[in-house]
Design a protein around this motif. Structure first.
Motif, PDB file in Angstrom:
ATOM      1  N   PRO A 186      14.249  16.318   2.818  1.00  0.00           N
ATOM      2  CA  PRO A 186      15.074  16.170   4.031  1.00  0.00           C
ATOM      3  C   PRO A 186      14.666  15.003   4.929  1.00  0.00           C
ATOM      4  CG  PRO A 186      13.331  17.734   4.438  1.00  0.00           C
ATOM      5  CD  PRO A 186      13.089  17.168   3.073  1.00  0.00           C
ATOM      6  N   GLY A 187      14.306  13.804   4.356  1.00  0.00           N
ATOM      7  CA  GLY A 187      13.928  12.718   5.226  1.00  0.00           C
ATOM      8  C   GLY A 187      13.550  11.451   4.486  1.00  0.00           C
ATOM      9  N   LEU A 188      12.879  10.551   5.221  1.00  0.00           N
ATOM     10  CA  LEU A 188      12.389   9.288   4.683  1.00  0.00           C
ATOM     11  C   LEU A 188      10.871   9.374   4.607  1.00  0.00           C
ATOM     12  CD1 LEU A 188      13.267   6.401   3.824  1.00  0.00           C
ATOM     13  CD2 LEU A 188      12.853   5.694   6.188  1.00  0.00           C
ATOM     14  N   TYR A 189      10.309   9.044   3.456  1.00  0.00           N
ATOM     15  CA  TYR A 189       8.895   9.281   3.196  1.00  0.00           C
ATOM     16  C   TYR A 189       8.151   8.000   2.830  1.00  0.00           C
ATOM     17  CZ  TYR A 189      10.106  14.251   2.821  1.00  0.00           C
ATOM     18  OH  TYR A 189      10.559  15.527   3.072  1.00  0.00           O
ATOM     19  N   THR A 190       6.856   8.024   3.091  1.00  0.00           N
ATOM     20  CA  THR A 190       5.954   7.035   2.533  1.00  0.00           C
ATOM     21  C   THR A 190       4.861   7.760   1.762  1.00  0.00           C
ATOM     22  OG1 THR A 190       4.604   6.998   4.562  1.00  0.00           O
ATOM     23  CG2 THR A 190       6.338   5.323   4.350  1.00  0.00           C
ATOM     24  N   HIS A 191       4.313   7.074   0.777  1.00  0.00           N
ATOM     25  CA  HIS A 191       3.191   7.605   0.006  1.00  0.00           C
ATOM     26  C   HIS A 191       2.094   6.561   0.002  1.00  0.00           C
ATOM     27  CE1 HIS A 191       0.806   9.442  -3.157  1.00  0.00           C
ATOM     28  NE2 HIS A 191       0.836   8.290  -3.815  1.00  0.00           N
ATOM     29  N   ASP A 192       0.910   6.939   0.385  1.00  0.00           N
ATOM     30  CA  ASP A 192      -0.238   6.047   0.439  1.00  0.00           C
ATOM     31  C   ASP A 192      -0.820   5.906  -0.963  1.00  0.00           C
ATOM     32  OD1 ASP A 192      -2.550   4.652   0.898  1.00  0.00           O
ATOM     33  OD2 ASP A 192      -3.247   5.902   2.555  1.00  0.00           O
ATOM     34  N   THR A 193      -0.581   4.772  -1.598  1.00  0.00           N
ATOM     35  CA  THR A 193      -1.027   4.584  -2.981  1.00  0.00           C
ATOM     36  C   THR A 193      -2.539   4.377  -3.080  1.00  0.00           C
ATOM     37  OG1 THR A 193      -0.646   2.190  -2.852  1.00  0.00           O
ATOM     38  CG2 THR A 193       1.178   3.563  -3.633  1.00  0.00           C
ATOM     39  N   ARG A 233       0.826  -1.211   0.000  1.00  0.00           N
ATOM     40  CA  ARG A 233       0.000   0.000   0.000  1.00  0.00           C
ATOM     41  C   ARG A 233       0.856   1.255   0.000  1.00  0.00           C
ATOM     42  NH1 ARG A 233      -4.842   1.739   4.252  1.00  0.00           N
ATOM     43  NH2 ARG A 233      -4.850   3.960   3.717  1.00  0.00           N
ATOM     44  N   TYR A 234       1.922   1.241   0.797  1.00  0.00           N
ATOM     45  CA  TYR A 234       2.743   2.429   0.939  1.00  0.00           C
ATOM     46  C   TYR A 234       4.033   2.319   0.122  1.00  0.00           C
ATOM     47  CZ  TYR A 234      -0.143   3.953   4.870  1.00  0.00           C
ATOM     48  OH  TYR A 234      -1.185   4.368   5.655  1.00  0.00           O
TER      49      TYR A 234
END
Length: 256
Positions: A12-19, A4-5
């Protein structure tokens, strides 16, 4: 979960994206905003996709430490490793099969001497050294550690000069660590070797019953070719399972 993510690193960081949320155009910064010049190194989903682990210099410039974070909560990271001395760093980490703990390799106690530790994945706990600390001039190889399928044992490789050994221990401390290779093997022994077929192939040297490890090794590479061995976690001497070899023959790759 991981399906999902989308997980990605970008200043400036670590990201997630909610697909599954088509209207969300911006990722969730799960690490929190890093200061200028700080960076994310390695990152990986837990097996159950409930958390993300990563190494970063987010607290101390030039010093990579271990963190975990929730995939759907901004700035949810917690530091997991113990206190590091100046110039020490976490070099690699490994999720336990049940996602409850992480094993990591760092020079946490002595700068320049890498050892293996475990720690709770959610933070708030104390890291536990699981590798033996009485092996003179030895280092745990950061890239040679493997959890057993049931999560009850950890195998790791120790290098000492021109020799190397394979040890098995439990996740809760080094009192049970034991050398399962018997005689020392040369450093080019392939204890956790990945087959040629795919550089990124996920390889486990463990049997499904959690008792045996398979490795290719030589006790003296100048006179003996690498052979295939079966290490029993209850014994101190591995079994040569290759049988007779042709002249100059050797075991170059394997899979379990």
């Amino acid at each position: 979960g991981a399906s999902r993510y989308l997980l990605y690193s970008a200043p400036p960081g670590l990201y997630t994206h909610d697909t599954q949320n088509s209207t969300a155009r911006n990722g969730i910064n799960i690490s929190g905003t890093l200061a200028a010049g700080r960076s994310i190194d390695r990152f990986a989903w837990s097996p159950d996709s409930s958390r993300v682990a990563y190494t970063s210099t987010q607290d101390t410039a030039g010093q990579y430490e271990l963190y975990s974070a929730l995939p759907d909560v901004a700035a949810s990271s917690v530091k997991l490793n113990g206190l590091l001395s100046t110039n020490a760093r976490v070099k690699q980490f490994y999720w336990s099969p049940d996602s409850s703990r992480l094993a990591y390799v760092a020079d946490q106690d002595t700068v320049g001497v890498t050892e293996a530790y475990t720690v709770a994945a959610f933070g708030g706990g104390t890291s536990v050294k699981v590798s033996l600390d009485n092996l003179t001039n030895s280092n745990v190889d950061p890239d040679k550690l493997s959890w057993s399928p049931d999560g009850q044992h950890i195998a790791y490789e120790v290098k000492n000069g021109d020799q190397t050994g394979l040890y098995v221990t439990t996740p809760d401390g080094n009192s049970s660590a034991r050398d399962v290779t018997g005689a020392s093997f040369t450093v080019n022994s392939r204890f956790f070797y990945r087959p040629y077929i795919n550089e990124y192939y996920t390889y486990s040297p463990w049997s499904s019953d959690n008792r045996y490890l398979i490795f290719s090794g030589s006790t003296d590479i100048s006179t003996l070719p690498p052979l295939l061995y079966r290490a029993d976690i209850t014994l101190a001497q591995p079994m040569d399972i290759t049988g007779s070899m042709v002249t100059n023959g050797s075991v170059n790759s394997f899979d379990f």
